[in-house]
Structure formats: C-alpha cells, structure tokens
Design an enzyme around this catalytic site. Structure first.
Site, PDB file in Angstrom:
ATOM      1  N   SER A  39       0.826  -1.219   0.000  1.00  0.00           N
ATOM      2  CA  SER A  39       0.000   0.000   0.000  1.00  0.00           C
ATOM      3  C   SER A  39       0.861   1.271   0.000  1.00  0.00           C
ATOM      4  O   SER A  39       1.794   1.406   0.799  1.00  0.00           O
ATOM      5  CB  SER A  39      -0.923   0.003   1.224  1.00  0.00           C
ATOM      6  OG  SER A  39      -1.577   1.251   1.278  1.00  0.00           O
ATOM      7  N   LEU A  40       0.521   2.199  -0.880  1.00  0.00           N
ATOM      8  CA  LEU A  40       1.242   3.479  -0.951  1.00  0.00           C
ATOM      9  C   LEU A  40       0.541   4.546  -0.113  1.00  0.00           C
ATOM     10  O   LEU A  40       1.016   5.673  -0.026  1.00  0.00           O
ATOM     11  CB  LEU A  40       1.303   3.968  -2.410  1.00  0.00           C
ATOM     12  CG  LEU A  40       2.070   3.094  -3.396  1.00  0.00           C
ATOM     13  CD1 LEU A  40       1.978   3.666  -4.804  1.00  0.00           C
ATOM     14  CD2 LEU A  40       3.528   2.984  -2.979  1.00  0.00           C
ATOM     15  N   THR A  86      -8.772  -1.980   2.051  1.00  0.00           N
ATOM     16  CA  THR A  86      -8.387  -2.458   0.728  1.00  0.00           C
ATOM     17  C   THR A  86      -8.630  -3.961   0.679  1.00  0.00           C
ATOM     18  O   THR A  86      -9.234  -4.526   1.608  1.00  0.00           O
ATOM     19  CB  THR A  86      -6.931  -2.029   0.400  1.00  0.00           C
ATOM     20  OG1 THR A  86      -6.642  -2.410  -0.937  1.00  0.00           O
ATOM     21  CG2 THR A  86      -5.902  -2.649   1.330  1.00  0.00           C
ATOM     22  N   LYS A  90     -13.275  -4.643   1.396  1.00  0.00           N
ATOM     23  CA  LYS A  90     -14.180  -3.563   0.975  1.00  0.00           C
ATOM     24  C   LYS A  90     -15.664  -3.962   1.015  1.00  0.00           C
ATOM     25  O   LYS A  90     -16.522  -3.122   1.242  1.00  0.00           O
ATOM     26  CB  LYS A  90     -13.827  -3.105  -0.441  1.00  0.00           C
ATOM     27  CG  LYS A  90     -12.541  -2.298  -0.516  1.00  0.00           C
ATOM     28  CD  LYS A  90     -12.364  -1.788  -1.931  1.00  0.00           C
ATOM     29  CE  LYS A  90     -11.113  -0.976  -2.082  1.00  0.00           C
ATOM     30  NZ  LYS A  90     -11.021  -0.366  -3.409  1.00  0.00           N
ATOM     31  N   ASN A 111     -14.545   1.958   1.032  1.00  0.00           N
ATOM     32  CA  ASN A 111     -13.079   2.058   1.121  1.00  0.00           C
ATOM     33  C   ASN A 111     -12.612   3.089   2.147  1.00  0.00           C
ATOM     34  O   ASN A 111     -11.419   3.197   2.401  1.00  0.00           O
ATOM     35  CB  ASN A 111     -12.435   2.332  -0.246  1.00  0.00           C
ATOM     36  CG  ASN A 111     -12.671   3.749  -0.728  1.00  0.00           C
ATOM     37  OD1 ASN A 111     -13.710   4.329  -0.452  1.00  0.00           O
ATOM     38  ND2 ASN A 111     -11.717   4.311  -1.440  1.00  0.00           N
ATOM     39  N   ASP A 126     -13.723   5.738  -4.533  1.00  0.00           N
ATOM     40  CA  ASP A 126     -13.087   5.253  -5.762  1.00  0.00           C
ATOM     41  C   ASP A 126     -13.673   5.914  -7.016  1.00  0.00           C
ATOM     42  O   ASP A 126     -12.936   6.275  -7.933  1.00  0.00           O
ATOM     43  CB  ASP A 126     -13.241   3.725  -5.886  1.00  0.00           C
ATOM     44  CG  ASP A 126     -12.224   2.982  -5.018  1.00  0.00           C
ATOM     45  OD1 ASP A 126     -11.223   3.595  -4.604  1.00  0.00           O
ATOM     46  OD2 ASP A 126     -12.445   1.789  -4.752  1.00  0.00           O
ATOM     47  N   GLY A 151     -14.389  -5.150 -16.643  1.00  0.00           N
ATOM     48  CA  GLY A 151     -14.563  -5.588 -15.261  1.00  0.00           C
ATOM     49  C   GLY A 151     -15.938  -5.202 -14.746  1.00  0.00           C
ATOM     50  O   GLY A 151     -16.581  -4.269 -15.257  1.00  0.00           O
ATOM     51  N   ASN A 175     -17.122  -7.947 -19.279  1.00  0.00           N
ATOM     52  CA  ASN A 175     -16.584  -8.686 -18.130  1.00  0.00           C
ATOM     53  C   ASN A 175     -16.461 -10.163 -18.462  1.00  0.00           C
ATOM     54  O   ASN A 175     -17.207 -10.693 -19.293  1.00  0.00           O
ATOM     55  CB  ASN A 175     -17.521  -8.512 -16.920  1.00  0.00           C
ATOM     56  CG  ASN A 175     -16.892  -9.039 -15.642  1.00  0.00           C
ATOM     57  OD1 ASN A 175     -15.749  -8.714 -15.331  1.00  0.00           O
ATOM     58  ND2 ASN A 175     -17.619  -9.856 -14.903  1.00  0.00           N
TER      59      ASN A 175
END
Ligand code: NAP
Length: 307
Positions: A39-40, A86, A90, A111, A126, A151, A175
C-alpha cells in the site's frame, strides 16, 4: 515496572490494536488489508498530515478476513479518526458500518471509514477519485466521454456508477462473467434513459469479453478503462490486445503496480494516450483526507510523496 515500548513498525496487526497502550506513536489512521505491504497510502497520507501540521500518523495494518470485525470494533473504541479498507475487506466491512453513505450502498463496497462519536460512517471514494484522475490525466470530463469498462467487480462498480452520475455519453461494460456485466448495466439503466445518442449504438450496453464484440465497439469509444486485476502480476498479458486499441482512444489502467502496465504499454504501442492508476489512488486518498478532516487535501504534497 518499566512500561514496554513497541518500536515503530512498518506493519501493525490486530494484536497491536489489542495492546494499543504499548504503542508509542500518535497513530489515529491506517489502512486495513491482506496483503497490505504494497500500500502506498501511508506515504501519501503522512505527507498530507505533516504538511497540515496534524500531529497524527497513518500506518498499514495487516488484518485477515476473520480479524476484521474485532479490528473495526477496536478502532471505534480507541477514537481513531478513520481507516481505509483495501483487498479483501471492501465488501465484508459493509455490514459492520453504522451509516453507509449512498455511494457505498449502490456500489456495495466501502473504502473509507470515519469514526464519529463512536459511530462508523462508510464512504466510497473510488468513483470520484477515478473522475478526478481522468480530468487530471486527459483534461476531459466523464460527461464528454464514451467509456468502455473492463470488469464488473468492486472498482468497476464504483467507476460505472460515477460514469452514470456524471451522465457520460456512453458506457459499455465488458466482463469475463458476462452476467455480471449485464447485471451492472441493468442497475444503471435509469441514468441512461435520456436522449443523448450518437449514431446507431446504444448509450448503455453490456458486451461479452470477446474480440469481435470489442472490435465492433471500439470505433464508438473514447476511453478504455481496465478495472480487472489483469496486469497486476509480472508476465500478465494486456487485458485487451494492442490490435483492438486505436490512436483515437484514451487508455486508463486502474492498476498502478508499474508505470507501464501491460495495458498502458499496449495503449502506447497503438498510438493512444495512456495512464496507470496512480492518479486514481491519489485522488481517492485526497477525498478520504477531506472526509476525515473536513478540509482541502494538499494534493500536490500527496502527489510528490507517491513518486
Ligand atoms: P474484484 O471485485 O475482485 O473484481 C475483479 C474483476 O476483474 C471482476 O470483474 C473479474 O471478473 C475480473 N477478473 C478477474 N480476473 C480476471 C481475469 N483473469 N481475466 C478477466 N477478468 C478478470 O476486484 P476490484 O476490487 O474491483 O479490483 C480490481 C482492480 O482494480 C485491482 O486489481 C486494483 O488494481 C484496481 N483498483 C485500483 C484502485 C486505484 O485507486 N487505482 C482502486 C481500486 C481498485 P469476474 O466477474 O468474471 O470474476
């Protein structure tokens, strides 16, 4: 007896939360994930906290699915400001919230949690983060775009809802499991009832993830978005091959594990403008900061911290 001190760690756990009096740092924020090493968020949120002179820290918490309920209970009791969630939390965290906002209910994923007066409020940043990222990368608003979304999972649902809310020109959802794309399109049908149509194609469509179907659509698309994990692992192919892309499209990959993800590389090879998901991560994080502190996030400070 001398109080035991836990030295500053890279990753905290449920056991740390249970023995929080031993932790000698003003940690009031964090990210719950499994895995979470990648994770950043800590570097970007800590830069923002420092810049705004807020004496708090944000850290990574390795929390497994069976620990989530206890971990969330503890942050409620310990007056945390909030946490990010994350993979894989979620969706599971939904039922632990006191007040999910409208986005969380529609997307079915949360989130950002804010702890307020012992209650847990849930948000999903998001979709708005994605919209800001597209503006940032390509200087264009979603409402002016014909979007193809790859997706139909959590990230895709947030993105699709945002496209719908911003009244994008078209939305084509494709998807691996076609029924999920179809279901998502059906949920958004009302947003696209308006007459904003261009040519012979429908404003909202679900199509199979097949070459022929995508090839037919691409001439009527401005922005291709990858919201699948295809490209995350070394050796992954592009989620759609370079031969299906064209110079007129913009390509956005929500994956940010590499500057040139397979889709970004395919886009560039096709002569298209392409960007990875770092900008979405930045903007969803800035929106989380704004929810927690009710003040504007220092976006450039956060951006620099992620480089
Ligand atoms: P998710 O809920 O598990 O959904 C994954 C989606 O990808 C599903 O639609 C799934 O299709 C599809 N998929 C999975 N493996 C595939 C394969 N091998 N081939 C084709 N399709 C496949 O995951 P998520 O939470 O939406 O996350 C998706 C990606 O979004 C993550 O990898 C992450 O990199 C990215 N993301 C980025 C940000 C950001 O800030 N930049 C934020 C959130 C997520 P089925 O329905 O057929 O299973």
């Amino acid at each position: 007896m001398k109080k035991k001190r836990v030295v500053a760690k890279e990753i905290y756990t449920l056991a740390d939360l249970q023995n929080w009096h031993d932790v000698d740092r003003p940690i009031r924020l964090g990210v719950f994930g499994d895995p979470v090493e990648h994770s950043l968020s800590p570097q970007m949120q800590n830069a923002a906290l420092k810049h705004c002179k807020i004496d708090m820290q944000y850290v990574r918490f390795h929390i497994s699915p069976n620990e989530l309920r206890d971990a969330i209970d503890l942050i409620r009791k310990m007056e945390f400001v909030g946490v990010n969630l994350t993979i894989p939390h979620k969706v599971a965290a939904l039922e632990l919230l006191d007040t999910p906002d409208e986005n969380v209910k529609r997307v079915g994923a949360v989130n950002v949690i804010k702890v307020e007066g012992g209650k847990l409020r849930g948000f999903n940043t998001d979709g708005r983060g994605f919209a800001r990222a597209i503006r940032d990368e390509f200087s264009v608003d979603l409402r002016d775009l014909r979007v193809m979304l790859l997706g139909a999972g959590g990230a895709a649902r947030a993105i699709a809802l945002q496209c719908a809310k911003e009244n994008c020109e078209r939305l084509v959802i494709t998807n691996r499991s076609f029924e999920k794309a179809q279901k998502l399109a059906d949920e958004l049908r009302d947003f696209f009832a308006g007459p904003k149509v261009l040519g012979p194609v429908a404003r909202l469509q679900a199509i199979p993830l097949e070459e022929g179907a995508i090839r037919f659509q691409i001439g009527h698309i401005d922005l291709v978005v990858n919201a699948t994990p295809v490209g995350l692992n070394r050796g992954d192919p592009s989620p759609i091959p370079v031969r299906l892309l064209a110079p007129h499209v913009m390509v956005y990959d929500t994956i940010y594990s590499a500057e040139r993800t397979p889709l970004v590389s395919a886009g560039i090879e096709a002569g298209a403008r392409a960007a990875n998901g770092l900008s979405m991560l930045l903007h969803q994080g800035a929106l989380a900061f704004e929810i927690w502190f009710q003040r504007e996030a220092p976006i450039e400070v956060m951006r620099r911290a992620m480089l």
